[in-house]
Design an enzyme around this catalytic site. Sequence first.
Site, PDB file in Angstrom:
ATOM      1  N   ASP A  22      30.396  22.032   6.951  1.00  0.00           N
ATOM      2  CA  ASP A  22      31.906  22.138   7.579  1.00  0.00           C
ATOM      3  C   ASP A  22      32.743  21.427   6.318  1.00  0.00           C
ATOM      4  O   ASP A  22      33.822  21.733   5.998  1.00  0.00           O
ATOM      5  CB  ASP A  22      32.047  21.404   8.782  1.00  0.00           C
ATOM      6  CG  ASP A  22      31.144  20.233   8.936  1.00  0.00           C
ATOM      7  OD1 ASP A  22      30.353  19.635   8.061  1.00  0.00           O
ATOM      8  OD2 ASP A  22      31.571  19.558   9.839  1.00  0.00           O
ATOM      9  N   THR A  55      45.139  -2.562  29.224  1.00  0.00           N
ATOM     10  CA  THR A  55      43.705  -2.224  28.502  1.00  0.00           C
ATOM     11  C   THR A  55      43.523  -0.897  27.988  1.00  0.00           C
ATOM     12  O   THR A  55      43.339  -0.481  26.815  1.00  0.00           O
ATOM     13  CB  THR A  55      42.432  -2.771  29.275  1.00  0.00           C
ATOM     14  OG1 THR A  55      42.633  -4.205  29.389  1.00  0.00           O
ATOM     15  CG2 THR A  55      41.403  -2.471  28.594  1.00  0.00           C
TER      16      THR A  55
END
Length: 240
Positions: free
Chosen positions: A100, A174
């Site tokens: 790839d 968070t």
Amino acid sequence: MLDQPHNLLIDIGNSRIKYALACAGQNDFEVLHCELIAELATVIQGVAKVVVASVGKALIIEELQTLCLQYQVECQVVHTQAEQFNIKCAYEQYSNMGVDRWLAVLAARKLTDSPVAVLDLGTANTCDIIIGNQHLGGWIAPGFQMMKHALTNNTQKVFSDNNLPSGLTLGTSTPECVNLGCLAALQGFVTMAETQLASRAENYQIVITGGDQSLLAEIKQPNLHYFPNLVLLGLSRFLA
């Protein structure tokens, strides 16, 4: 539609199968997706040639070859080579370089003769730099989702959500901090690739591909180009 026989290009990646119908010399084509090679049986019957690359999915390749044999369609499986189309691979053990990445290199050189950094942003993030006909090497790093999973699976009291950041700012929860931190790392990957290329060449180009390229939509500069699928474009170089 071009008045030429169509060919089928197939990119069997880590997470899904991408394919396109293309004619020789064509640079722009619609990228489609499927889950199983068997879904392409009808398409295969109507093409002149199949050109395919796979990241380690030998059984899927065998299934495709069986289909092509059944319908008497030529099937070419592309592998990384030490040199192809006059482009030299930096790897001494060239077969260890993912096909790839290699196809993205071949595609980038089809798009531009300038020094170029090729960034493929997906399951993994990869960078490859080419100057002239020489591939100089590159990097492999975790992709956006892989970074998130590594954080949440290996760090106490760190959790995330499925939201994707629309731009880089500062998080106030968070989940936001995780998403934005991974985006900052992704943008840093691009910035450092440009720094490496700029130290070696002038008038360079940066070509970005892969499923996570949309996360960089806010980064716009004249020498930065987004391309839907460089692997399929690289495969198109093998059409007569």
